[in-house]
Design a protein around this motif. Structure first.
Motif, PDB file in Angstrom:
ATOM      1  N   UNK A  19       0.788  -1.216   0.000  1.00 59.35           N
ATOM      2  CA  UNK A  19       0.000   0.000   0.000  1.00 59.35           C
ATOM      3  C   UNK A  19       0.821   1.268   0.000  1.00 59.35           C
ATOM      4  N   UNK A  20       2.142   1.124   0.079  1.00 61.59           N
ATOM      5  CA  UNK A  20       3.030   2.285   0.041  1.00 61.59           C
ATOM      6  C   UNK A  20       4.268   1.885  -0.732  1.00 61.59           C
ATOM      7  N   UNK A  21       5.035   2.894  -1.183  1.00 59.89           N
ATOM      8  CA  UNK A  21       6.240   2.583  -1.947  1.00 59.89           C
ATOM      9  C   UNK A  21       7.306   1.928  -1.080  1.00 59.89           C
ATOM     10  N   UNK A  22       7.238   2.152   0.227  1.00 60.63           N
ATOM     11  CA  UNK A  22       8.164   1.457   1.121  1.00 60.63           C
ATOM     12  C   UNK A  22       7.955  -0.048   1.066  1.00 60.63           C
ATOM     13  N   UNK A  23       6.739  -0.483   0.751  1.00 65.04           N
ATOM     14  CA  UNK A  23       6.434  -1.907   0.731  1.00 65.04           C
ATOM     15  C   UNK A  23       7.160  -2.650  -0.382  1.00 65.04           C
ATOM     16  N   UNK A  24       7.638  -1.933  -1.413  1.00 63.98           N
ATOM     17  CA  UNK A  24       8.389  -2.616  -2.453  1.00 63.98           C
ATOM     18  C   UNK A  24       9.754  -3.069  -1.950  1.00 63.98           C
ATOM     19  N   UNK A  25      10.142  -2.567  -0.784  1.00 64.51           N
ATOM     20  CA  UNK A  25      11.388  -3.001  -0.150  1.00 64.51           C
ATOM     21  C   UNK A  25      11.144  -4.038   0.938  1.00 64.51           C
ATOM     22  N   UNK A  27       7.493  -8.673  -0.632  1.00 62.03           N
ATOM     23  CA  UNK A  27       7.690  -8.428  -2.062  1.00 62.03           C
ATOM     24  C   UNK A  27       8.955  -9.114  -2.547  1.00 62.03           C
ATOM     25  N   UNK A  28       9.982  -9.138  -1.712  1.00 62.40           N
ATOM     26  CA  UNK A  28      11.221  -9.830  -2.083  1.00 62.40           C
ATOM     27  C   UNK A  28      10.969 -11.310  -2.335  1.00 62.40           C
ATOM     28  N   UNK A  29      10.001 -11.895  -1.645  1.00 60.89           N
ATOM     29  CA  UNK A  29       9.693 -13.313  -1.790  1.00 60.89           C
ATOM     30  C   UNK A  29       8.655 -13.578  -2.874  1.00 60.89           C
ATOM     31  N   UNK A  30       8.160 -12.528  -3.517  1.00 61.45           N
ATOM     32  CA  UNK A  30       7.178 -12.692  -4.584  1.00 61.45           C
ATOM     33  C   UNK A  30       7.875 -13.024  -5.898  1.00 61.45           C
ATOM     34  N   UNK A  31       7.086 -13.160  -6.963  1.00 61.32           N
ATOM     35  CA  UNK A  31       7.684 -13.405  -8.277  1.00 61.32           C
ATOM     36  C   UNK A  31       8.579 -12.259  -8.716  1.00 61.32           C
ATOM     37  N   UNK A  32       8.232 -11.047  -8.290  1.00 58.23           N
ATOM     38  CA  UNK A  32       9.065  -9.912  -8.648  1.00 58.23           C
ATOM     39  C   UNK A  32       8.250  -8.674  -8.942  1.00 58.23           C
ATOM     40  N   UNK A  41      16.277   1.142  -5.346  1.00 57.27           N
ATOM     41  CA  UNK A  41      15.706   0.496  -6.528  1.00 57.27           C
ATOM     42  C   UNK A  41      16.433  -0.810  -6.829  1.00 57.27           C
ATOM     43  N   UNK A  42      17.746  -0.817  -6.662  1.00 57.47           N
ATOM     44  CA  UNK A  42      18.523  -2.045  -6.909  1.00 57.47           C
ATOM     45  C   UNK A  42      18.043  -3.179  -6.015  1.00 57.47           C
ATOM     46  N   UNK A  43      17.616  -2.855  -4.823  1.00 53.33           N
ATOM     47  CA  UNK A  43      17.199  -3.885  -3.877  1.00 53.33           C
ATOM     48  C   UNK A  43      15.800  -4.408  -4.153  1.00 53.33           C
ATOM     49  N   UNK A  44      15.021  -3.695  -4.976  1.00 48.66           N
ATOM     50  CA  UNK A  44      13.730  -4.240  -5.378  1.00 48.66           C
ATOM     51  C   UNK A  44      13.972  -5.463  -6.277  1.00 48.66           C
ATOM     52  N   UNK A  45      13.156  -6.483  -6.170  1.00 50.51           N
ATOM     53  CA  UNK A  45      13.325  -7.654  -7.045  1.00 50.51           C
ATOM     54  C   UNK A  45      12.706  -7.406  -8.427  1.00 50.51           C
ATOM     55  N   UNK A  46      13.339  -6.514  -9.187  1.00 50.23           N
ATOM     56  CA  UNK A  46      12.776  -6.125 -10.486  1.00 50.23           C
ATOM     57  C   UNK A  46      12.991  -7.247 -11.498  1.00 50.23           C
ATOM     58  N   UNK A  47      11.896  -7.721 -12.055  1.00 54.36           N
ATOM     59  CA  UNK A  47      11.940  -8.782 -13.064  1.00 54.36           C
ATOM     60  C   UNK A  47      11.394  -8.321 -14.411  1.00 54.36           C
TER      61      UNK A  47
END
Length: 382
Positions: free
Chosen positions: A180-186, A190-195, A236-242
């Motif tokens: 629900x917030x941009x902090x949640x992408x860290x 979210x790290x354990x999601x598909x990406x 941003x690097x720490x987000x699991x960007x796929x």
């Protein structure tokens, strides 16, 4: 958007790239100089203004807009209404990264458009390259109804604030965790999601989203402090960007292919389209980033009066109210009544608008080259 603007990323039939190196490097063929390399990374009071004299005879008014579904919905909800009201013809010219270069390389007295849409990046660099006429506010009385904040945070001398979109978080309905917030992408969830999927054509929006989520400075101000740029990039690097997406279609496809579970994207490209995709929803963070479109009169047009008439028309509250039924866009007139439940997510006054961190290109222009290179490197190393 963007889109676009640079280009706001869209959901169909377009690419969302910033100007290519070759476009930025080629010599100008007019007095307008070539866009700075740092640019890389890259409408009446309905009843009251019909007396404005349109110039240019019977030729259509050429209007540049973001391509894809923005252009489609704009034509359906706005253009036909203007043409009926003013007994005029509008020729839409959809585009993205070519808009400024097309103006820049055209003859001084024969620009490709009479009116153009711009977001923050295009608006800044277009003004630097002297591509736009000053707006004569006597011809745009609806400017008096613009929400104050939109007239304060960015110069309006050469373009009128009309519409835009905040960034929203798209995510799967079946997740155990609802970001629900941009902090949640860290977050670990979210790290354990598909990406995660992010926009690459407008790299600054994922960076601003990361800055808002960091909350080390007031609402994304990390982006306006060069000493904190490395911290934003590291977030941003720490987000699991796929999915490094160049269009909305890339994002929807990444969800359908189970590549990602979460994405940074744009409200205007999401709210009315997401029901077309099973199992997806979106959450608008209370504090977010986003883009604002300023509409400009292109220098060299012989339809300056009509161009300002058209922009004033776009700024009319009744027009924006009807427009919102076709497009879930942020609108700038304080008297606009949003369709459906859009007002739950989109700002209706200055206090709400201040929760959106709009990029400051007066500052970013000095750093965009380095930031763009760092973002490209991050993508290449992913």
């Amino acid at each position: 958007m963007p889109a676009g603007p640079d280009r706001v990323a869209e959901t169909s039939e377009c690419e969302s790239e910033s100007p290519s190196e070759s476009e930025r490097a080629r010599p100008a063929t007019s007095r307008r100089r070539v866009l700075s390399a740092t640019a890389a990374g890259s409408a009446t009071a309905l009843a009251g203004c019909t007396e404005l004299l349109s110039s240019g005879g019977g030729d259509p008014l050429r209007v540049s807009v973001w391509s894809g579904n923005y252009a489609d919905r704009f034509e359906e909800s706005v253009v036909s209404r203007y043409e009926d009201e003013f007994d005029a013809e509008v020729q839409l010219e959809p585009g993205w990264n070519n808009i400024l270069s097309d103006i820049q390389t055209a003859p001084d007295d024969d620009p490709p458009y009479d009116v153009t849409i711009t977001e923050g990046n295009f608006y800044y660099y277009g003004r630097q390259d002297d591509l736009f006429h000053e707006i004569r506010t006597d011809n745009v009385p609806n400017f008096d109804e613009v929400i104050d904040y939109y007239t304060e945070f960015r110069n309006t001398e050469y373009g009128m604030p009309v519409d835009g979109a905040p960034c929203t978080i798209i995510h799967r309905e079946g997740m155990d965790f609802e970001p629900g917030s941009w902090a949640d992408l860290s977050s670990a969830a979210v790290a354990e999601s598909n990406g995660v999927g992010v926009d690459t054509g407008f790299w600054w929006y994922p960076m601003y989203a990361a800055a808002v989520g960091m909350d080390e400075a007031e609402l994304g101000e990390e982006m306006h402090d060069a000493a904190l740029h490395d911290d934003v990039l590291e977030t941003v690097r720490e987000w699991p960007v796929e999915s490094w997406a160049s269009s909305g279609e890339d994002i929807w496809q990444a969800f359908q292919n189970d590549v990602i579970d979460v994405a940074q994207w744009y409200y205007e490209q999401t709210a009315y389209d997401i029901d077309d995709y099973d199992g997806l929803t979106h959450t608008m963070p209370e504090e977010t980033t986003g883009y604002l479109n300023h509409w400009c009169v292109v220098k060299g047009t012989d339809k300056r009066d009509q161009a300002e008439e058209f922009i004033n028309f776009l700024m009319d509250a009744e027009v924006q109210t009807a427009w919102s039924k076709e497009m879930p866009t942020l609108f700038c007139n304080e008297n606009t009544e949003y369709a459906g439940d859009l007002a739950d997510d989109l700002p209706s006054n200055s206090e709400e608008a201040r929760n959106i961190a709009f990029p400051d290109w007066e500052f970013l222009s000095e750093h965009s080259g380095d930031l763009s290179n760092d973002f490209i490197e991050m993508q290449s190393n992913a």
